[in-house]
Design a protein around this motif. Structure first.
Motif, PDB file in Angstrom:
ATOM      1  N   GLN A 271     -22.856   2.883  -8.680  1.00  0.00           N
ATOM      2  CA  GLN A 271     -23.610   2.542  -7.488  1.00  0.00           C
ATOM      3  C   GLN A 271     -22.660   1.987  -6.443  1.00  0.00           C
ATOM      4  N   PRO A 272     -23.026   2.160  -5.174  1.00  0.00           N
ATOM      5  CA  PRO A 272     -22.161   1.578  -4.139  1.00  0.00           C
ATOM      6  C   PRO A 272     -22.173   0.059  -4.234  1.00  0.00           C
ATOM      7  N   PRO A 273     -21.072  -0.576  -3.851  1.00  0.00           N
ATOM      8  CA  PRO A 273     -21.033  -2.031  -3.889  1.00  0.00           C
ATOM      9  C   PRO A 273     -21.998  -2.625  -2.865  1.00  0.00           C
ATOM     10  N   ASP A 274     -22.374  -3.857  -3.081  1.00  0.00           N
ATOM     11  CA  ASP A 274     -23.257  -4.538  -2.130  1.00  0.00           C
ATOM     12  C   ASP A 274     -22.509  -4.973  -0.882  1.00  0.00           C
ATOM     13  N   ALA A 275     -21.215  -5.140  -1.026  1.00  0.00           N
ATOM     14  CA  ALA A 275     -20.394  -5.506   0.131  1.00  0.00           C
ATOM     15  C   ALA A 275     -19.003  -4.922  -0.065  1.00  0.00           C
TER      16      ALA A 275
ATOM     17  N   VAL B 123     -23.989 -11.503  -1.030  1.00  0.00           N
ATOM     18  CA  VAL B 123     -24.562 -10.516  -1.953  1.00  0.00           C
ATOM     19  C   VAL B 123     -25.633 -11.193  -2.802  1.00  0.00           C
ATOM     20  N   PRO B 124     -26.559 -10.413  -3.348  1.00  0.00           N
ATOM     21  CA  PRO B 124     -27.551 -10.991  -4.256  1.00  0.00           C
ATOM     22  C   PRO B 124     -26.930 -11.288  -5.618  1.00  0.00           C
TER      23      PRO B 124
ATOM     24  N   HIS C  55     -15.740  -6.822  -8.174  1.00  0.00           N
ATOM     25  CA  HIS C  55     -16.213  -7.900  -9.040  1.00  0.00           C
ATOM     26  C   HIS C  55     -17.724  -8.008  -8.917  1.00  0.00           C
ATOM     27  N   THR C  56     -18.379  -8.212 -10.057  1.00  0.00           N
ATOM     28  CA  THR C  56     -19.828  -8.422 -10.086  1.00  0.00           C
ATOM     29  C   THR C  56     -20.113  -9.910 -10.220  1.00  0.00           C
ATOM     30  N   PHE C  57     -20.998 -10.401  -9.363  1.00  0.00           N
ATOM     31  CA  PHE C  57     -21.302 -11.832  -9.312  1.00  0.00           C
ATOM     32  C   PHE C  57     -22.647 -12.087  -9.992  1.00  0.00           C
ATOM     33  N   ASP C  58     -22.575 -12.708 -11.159  1.00  0.00           N
ATOM     34  CA  ASP C  58     -23.783 -12.923 -11.957  1.00  0.00           C
ATOM     35  C   ASP C  58     -24.430 -14.283 -11.724  1.00  0.00           C
ATOM     36  N   ARG C  59     -23.756 -15.144 -11.000  1.00  0.00           N
ATOM     37  CA  ARG C  59     -24.310 -16.479 -10.767  1.00  0.00           C
ATOM     38  C   ARG C  59     -24.271 -16.827  -9.283  1.00  0.00           C
ATOM     39  N   ALA C  60     -25.338 -17.460  -8.846  1.00  0.00           N
ATOM     40  CA  ALA C  60     -25.417 -17.874  -7.455  1.00  0.00           C
ATOM     41  C   ALA C  60     -24.357 -18.935  -7.159  1.00  0.00           C
ATOM     42  N   GLY C  61     -23.923 -18.958  -5.923  1.00  0.00           N
ATOM     43  CA  GLY C  61     -22.942 -19.952  -5.516  1.00  0.00           C
ATOM     44  C   GLY C  61     -22.098 -19.414  -4.377  1.00  0.00           C
ATOM     45  N   THR C  62     -21.172 -20.242  -3.939  1.00  0.00           N
ATOM     46  CA  THR C  62     -20.229 -19.834  -2.902  1.00  0.00           C
ATOM     47  C   THR C  62     -18.842 -19.820  -3.504  1.00  0.00           C
TER      48      THR C  62
END
Ligand SMILES: [Cu+2]
Length: 100
Positions: free
Chosen positions: A18-22, A38-39, A75-82
């Motif tokens: 899938q295309p990246p979210d950003a 990103v979500p 990179h896939t971000f599995d946790r919310a944060g900055t």
């Protein structure tokens, strides 16, 4: 490769399918854009496109592209944060990924 991708889809997702979210371009010794949102579960792709100049996308403890002069890093971000990241070679190159 395809079989591995299909297996990955069932668990953590398959970034290649899938295309990246950003997308963040790396050129002219800067990140463009510097900041991405990103979500949760979203992916960010960095594109090393600076004429072979070496760069490094690094957020200690979170993700690390390794030093490279071409190609992409996702990179896939599995946790919310900055997440603040920098280039270890050019410390003035910085950016953030906000996951929400
Ligand atoms: Cu750099």
């Amino acid at each position: 490769m395809l079989a591995g991708c299909a297996l990955a889809t069932a668990t953590a997702g398959c970034a290649a399918a899938q295309p990246p979210d950003a997308v963040i371009e790396i050129s002219n010794v800067q990140f463009t854009p510097m900041d991405a949102v990103v979500p949760v579960g979203g992916t960010v792709e960095w594109r090393f496109d600076d004429g072979g100049v070496l760069h490094h996308v690094e957020s200690p403890g979170a993700f690390d592209s390794g030093i490279t002069g071409d190609g992409t890093y996702t990179h896939t971000f599995d946790r919310a944060g900055t997440y603040t990241y920098t280039c270890s070679i050019h410390p003035y190159m910085t950016g953030t990924v906000t996951v929400r």
